[in-house]
Scaffold this active site. Structure first.
Site, mmCIF file in Angstrom:
data_model
loop_
_atom_site.group_PDB
_atom_site.id
_atom_site.type_symbol
_atom_site.label_atom_id
_atom_site.label_comp_id
_atom_site.label_asym_id
_atom_site.label_seq_id
_atom_site.Cartn_x
_atom_site.Cartn_y
_atom_site.Cartn_z
ATOM 1 N N HIS A 1 -52.052 -29.898 -40.625
ATOM 2 C CA HIS A 1 -51.738 -31.199 -41.230
ATOM 3 C C HIS A 1 -52.575 -32.304 -40.591
ATOM 4 O O HIS A 1 -52.736 -33.367 -41.188
ATOM 5 C CB HIS A 1 -50.242 -31.501 -41.150
ATOM 6 C CG HIS A 1 -49.674 -31.621 -39.770
ATOM 7 N ND1 HIS A 1 -49.114 -30.565 -39.101
ATOM 8 C CD2 HIS A 1 -49.565 -32.682 -38.944
ATOM 9 C CE1 HIS A 1 -48.681 -30.969 -37.920
ATOM 10 N NE2 HIS A 1 -48.945 -32.258 -37.796
ATOM 11 N N ASP B 1 -50.201 -23.632 -40.716
ATOM 12 C CA ASP B 1 -50.486 -25.031 -40.383
ATOM 13 C C ASP B 1 -51.550 -25.030 -39.284
ATOM 14 O O ASP B 1 -51.232 -25.167 -38.107
ATOM 15 C CB ASP B 1 -49.199 -25.717 -39.922
ATOM 16 C CG ASP B 1 -49.387 -27.196 -39.649
ATOM 17 O OD1 ASP B 1 -50.491 -27.707 -39.887
ATOM 18 O OD2 ASP B 1 -48.420 -27.847 -39.197
ATOM 19 N N GLY C 1 -47.517 -37.006 -31.985
ATOM 20 C CA GLY C 1 -48.729 -37.000 -31.179
ATOM 21 C C GLY C 1 -48.983 -35.654 -30.533
ATOM 22 O O GLY C 1 -50.097 -35.347 -30.115
ATOM 23 N N SER D 1 -48.707 -32.860 -32.157
ATOM 24 C CA SER D 1 -49.179 -31.947 -33.196
ATOM 25 C C SER D 1 -50.502 -31.297 -32.813
ATOM 26 O O SER D 1 -51.443 -31.967 -32.389
ATOM 27 C CB SER D 1 -49.377 -32.697 -34.515
ATOM 28 O OG SER D 1 -48.191 -32.762 -35.238
ATOM 29 N N SER E 1 -46.650 -27.506 -34.719
ATOM 30 C CA SER E 1 -46.611 -27.899 -36.121
ATOM 31 C C SER E 1 -45.666 -29.078 -36.318
ATOM 32 O O SER E 1 -46.092 -30.178 -36.643
ATOM 33 C CB SER E 1 -46.179 -26.717 -36.992
ATOM 34 O OG SER E 1 -46.051 -27.110 -38.348
#
Length: 460
Positions: A217, A247, A334, A336, A352
């Protein structure tokens, strides 16, 4: 090309336990060394370190076939528990001989996977997630705080229809979301402003180019990434998957001569060398590093999880992601794309999303590294294995780095370290007793922070 450092908050970690806020045990490279139980009885379960248990589980899954009904790792006893249903007694005997602890259960994997398909077709509502839990031999369905009214009724009735012996429903206090904003590790400009994520693992792309993995993402949000909020782009997205079957993103460094170290900087001048990709095992301890919350640890609670995120582009839509690892490790915006790994250097996952935060806790889901590598053709382990400056004497434990009270992005307090050790003491040696580093492992989401020797590539 010069490589600018990305500031990372220092995580406070103490030997043999946990500390306030950071809640992460120190990484002792040999703490989970494999043992063999010391018994000549072939039917007596053996003890394994988590990575060896994962390898054995994969082998037994193939050997047992339909008899195999999942497995999990008991971290206390260091034993691998293998669920079996009625089937091949000879294969079960071989599993016992291999050292597994055999547990007879009612539901086969095929039955539980069929139940998961029913949930997918009848109850895909925003804010829901489900995964097979081998410890209970059921599908555990989780609804976040946004699932109410008709959506809750639909989810509840579907779970009830599966039967209490096959599925259970629980409520989460938080909200399932992707952790795409608020960090200070890697940056990109996208419609609506700056996107911030965390670098996962440095890898080598299939064409030999230096690259790194991060969340999908993040990769679909922006194409070009940099190592500072106002810096020039240093890497470009090559592949990105989100939503759907994963992801993950593969991002190639623009400079083909970049030396990208295969390690994770865990603060305090320490790095963990990443030597291989590792499969997740339910019950195994794992560590997560993120640019917002630093170093945190927890356990794997489910595999092949499906998460239905509320779509960020369509208010009435759902971004469904499948094949994820479910854990009780905390994370915040943050984080991710940040790495999930084992203390012995196994790359397990990429952050994720999930619910909660590092104050209240919650569920966090991760993209398995093994499937990301298989999909992109990339390999773990590249460039300078030494990790650049990490652990150098002028970085670890320096008086103006550790314990200072004026670093941006943290509330470091000199002199209050666990065990009375000076901040940074023994920082170059992860096995040295005493607290390593300073601060609480959290940031302020402003994109600032202290320079602890970490960098985008780990080498200069």
């Amino acid at each position: 090309m010069s490589h600018k450092r990305i500031p990372k908050r220092k995580a406070a970690i103490a030997v043999g336990g946990v500390v306030a806020l950071g809640a992460a045990a120190i990484l002792l490279p040999n703490a989970n060394a494999s043992q063999d139980g010391g018994s000549t009885n072939a039917a007596t379960p053996r003890t394994f370190k988590a990575s060896d248990a994962s390898d054995l589980a994969s082998q037994l899954s193939g050997m047992l076939g339909d008899t195999f009904a999942g497995s999990y790792y008991e971290s206390g006893s260091k034993q691998l528990v293998v669920n079996v249903v009625d089937g091949d007694d000879t294969a079960v005997a071989q599993a016992k001989k291999a050292g597994a602890k055999i547990r007879e259960v009612s539901n086969s994997l095929a039955t539980l996977k069929a139940g998961a398909q029913t949930l997918k077709s009848d109850a895909t509502v925003p804010g829901s997630a489900w995964a097979i839990d081998p410890k209970t031999n059921k599908i555990v369905v989780t609804a976040d705080s946004t699932v109410t009214g008709s959506d809750w009724n639909q989810l509840e009735s579907t779970v009830d229809g599966l039967g209490a012996d096959k599925a259970t429903l629980k409520k989460s206090a938080g909200t399932f979301k992707t952790f795409v904003s608020g960090g200070d590790a890697i940056f990109a400009q996208a419609e609506g402003g700056t996107v911030r994520c965390s670098l996962g693992f440095n890898v080598t792309a299939s064409d030999g180019a230096p690259a790194f993995l991060t969340a999908g993402h993040c990769g679909v949000a922006a194409e070009q990434w940099t190592d500072s909020e106002t810096g020039e782009p240093v890497a470009t997205v090559d592949q990105a998957t989100f939503p759907g079957e994963g992801d993950f993103s593969l991002v190639k460094y623009d400079d083909a001569t970049t030396q990208a170290a295969s390690d994770v900087n865990v603060g305090g001048g320490q790095t963990v060398q990443i030597t291989q990709a590792a499969e997740a095992t339910v019950g195994a301890q794992v560590f997560r590093m993120g640019s917002t919350t630093g170093l945190n640890d927890g356990t794997v609670t489910g595999l092949d999880a499906t998460v239905n995120f509320q779509s960020e582009t369509d208010p009435s839509g759902v971004d469904t992601v499948t094949g994820l690892i479910q854990t009780d490790v905390c994370a915040e915006p943050g984080d991710s794309g940040g790495p999930l790994f084992t203390q012995d250097g196994g790359a397990v996952g990429l952050t994720s999303g999930g619910s909660g935060d590092c104050t209240q806790g919650g569920e966090t889901f991760f993209q398995p590294v093994t499937t990301a590598l298989a999909a992109t053709g990339a390999t773990i382990g590249a460039g300078d294995q030494a990790g650049g400056e990490a652990g150098a004497g002028d970085e670890a434990g320096a008086g103006d780095e550790a314990g200072a009270g004026d670093q941006a992005g943290g509330d470091q307090q000199g002199g209050d370290q666990a065990g009375g050790e000076e901040a940074g003491g023994g920082a170059a040696d992860p096995s040295t007793p005493g607290e390593i580093g300073a601060g609480d492992g959290t940031g302020d989401g402003t994109g600032t922070g202290m320079d602890d020797g970490s960098s985008l590539t780990g080498s200069h």
